[in-house]
Write a protein that holds these residues in place. Structure first.
Motif, PDB file in Angstrom:
ATOM      1  N   GLN B  31      76.988 -10.754 -35.915  1.00 19.58           N
ATOM      2  CA  GLN B  31      75.384 -10.091 -35.873  1.00 19.58           C
ATOM      3  C   GLN B  31      75.508  -8.613 -35.606  1.00 19.58           C
ATOM      4  OE1 GLN B  31      73.130 -11.972 -32.916  1.00 19.58           O
ATOM      5  NE2 GLN B  31      72.996 -14.074 -34.156  1.00 19.58           N
ATOM      6  N   SER B  32      76.559  -8.031 -34.799  1.00 22.82           N
ATOM      7  CA  SER B  32      76.507  -6.553 -34.218  1.00 22.82           C
ATOM      8  C   SER B  32      77.714  -6.083 -34.791  1.00 22.82           C
ATOM      9  CB  SER B  32      76.282  -6.773 -32.911  1.00 22.82           C
ATOM     10  OG  SER B  32      75.207  -7.376 -32.373  1.00 22.82           O
ATOM     11  N   PHE B  34      80.196  -2.350 -34.919  1.00 21.85           N
ATOM     12  CA  PHE B  34      80.216  -0.936 -34.226  1.00 21.85           C
ATOM     13  C   PHE B  34      81.278  -0.321 -34.840  1.00 21.85           C
ATOM     14  CE2 PHE B  34      77.502  -2.193 -30.751  1.00 21.85           C
ATOM     15  CZ  PHE B  34      77.569  -3.562 -30.881  1.00 21.85           C
ATOM     16  N   TYR B  51      73.103  -3.009 -36.951  1.00 25.33           N
ATOM     17  CA  TYR B  51      72.675  -4.498 -36.838  1.00 25.33           C
ATOM     18  C   TYR B  51      72.228  -5.059 -38.416  1.00 25.33           C
ATOM     19  CZ  TYR B  51      73.240  -3.017 -32.001  1.00 25.33           C
ATOM     20  OH  TYR B  51      73.726  -2.706 -30.862  1.00 25.33           O
ATOM     21  N   THR B  92      80.801  -8.390 -33.365  1.00 28.39           N
ATOM     22  CA  THR B  92      80.446  -9.282 -32.417  1.00 28.39           C
ATOM     23  C   THR B  92      79.991 -10.551 -33.353  1.00 28.39           C
ATOM     24  OG1 THR B  92      79.837  -7.836 -30.774  1.00 28.39           O
ATOM     25  CG2 THR B  92      78.693 -10.076 -30.599  1.00 28.39           C
TER      26      THR B  92
END
Lengths: 114, 111
Positions: B31-32, B34, B51, B92
């Motif tokens: 979902q996330s 970075f 996101y 994540t």
């Protein structure tokens, strides 16, 4: 300072000694993470706290590794009976909440086991 | 199969060029996403988070996310020698609240 603070920056220990690494997260950050980073590798997840609760410790490599965060702020990573393979940089990070928010890292502790 | 894969490089680009860094991930439920930059001997510092599918721009940096193809990329426009560092992709996952880093791509910007 407003960032994540780790101490000591460098630690040299003899094989078999116990060491303790400290992390002081950003004020108000609920989540705290510990990572191990070997040379030339990305950080490897060790454990995760939300406030004082250790919600995930699946990355701890052995039962010699122990982490705590008793009051939901400062955390300590302890390594008992250190081995040479424990030599690495140990990074602490904090985030406002959970895994889905950006994590902010401290400068790390470089641990060398002789 | 590692959760997050990056080409370790090294990637070299001339000053002023566009640097393109790529990352693939294995958990479709992630979902996330970075991007972190790490200078030698320093800790990772956050560059961007993304996101949703599509592009996200911040100054000279653009993150691109394609969940169907399970990849995320970082473009650095007008590359500067100070951009020379290792770039880490982090993801994540939706299962078990796991957070994974790739091994990083080493970028060198040649003056």
């Amino acid at each position: 300072g407003a960032g994540v603070s780790q101490s000591p920056r460098y630690k040299v220990a003899k094989r078999g000694q116990d060491v303790a690494l400290r992390c002081d997260p950003i004020s108000g950050h609920v989540s705290l993470f510990w990572y191990q980073q070997a040379l030339g590798q990305g950080p490897e997840f060790l454990t995760y706290f939300q406030n004082e609760a250790q919600l995930d410790k699946s990355g701890l490599p052995s039962d010699r590794f122990f982490a705590e965060r008793p009051e939901g702020s400062v955390s300590t990573l302890k390594i008992q009976r250190t081995q040479q393979e424990d030599s690495a940089v140990y990074l602490c990070a904090s985030s406002s909440t959970g895994f889905h928010q950006p994590q902010h890292f401290g400068d790390g502790t470089r641990l060398s086991i002789l | 199969q590692k959760e997050v894969e990056q080409n370790s490089g090294p990637l070299s680009v001339p000053e002023g060029a566009i640097a393109s860094l790529n990352c693939t991930y294995s958990d479709r439920g992630s979902q996330s996403f970075f991007w972190y930059r790490q200078y030698s001997g320093k800790s990772p510092e956050l560059i961007m988070s993304i996101y949703s599918n599509g592009d996200k721009e911040d100054g000279r940096f653009t993150a691109q996310l394609n969940k169907a193809s399970q990849y995320v990329s970082l473009l650095i426009r007008d590359s500067q020698p100070s951009d020379s560092a290792t770039y880490l992709c982090a993801v994540t996952t939706n299962t078990g609240n796991q957070f994974y880093f790739g091994t990083g791509t080493s970028l060198t910007v040649i003056p």
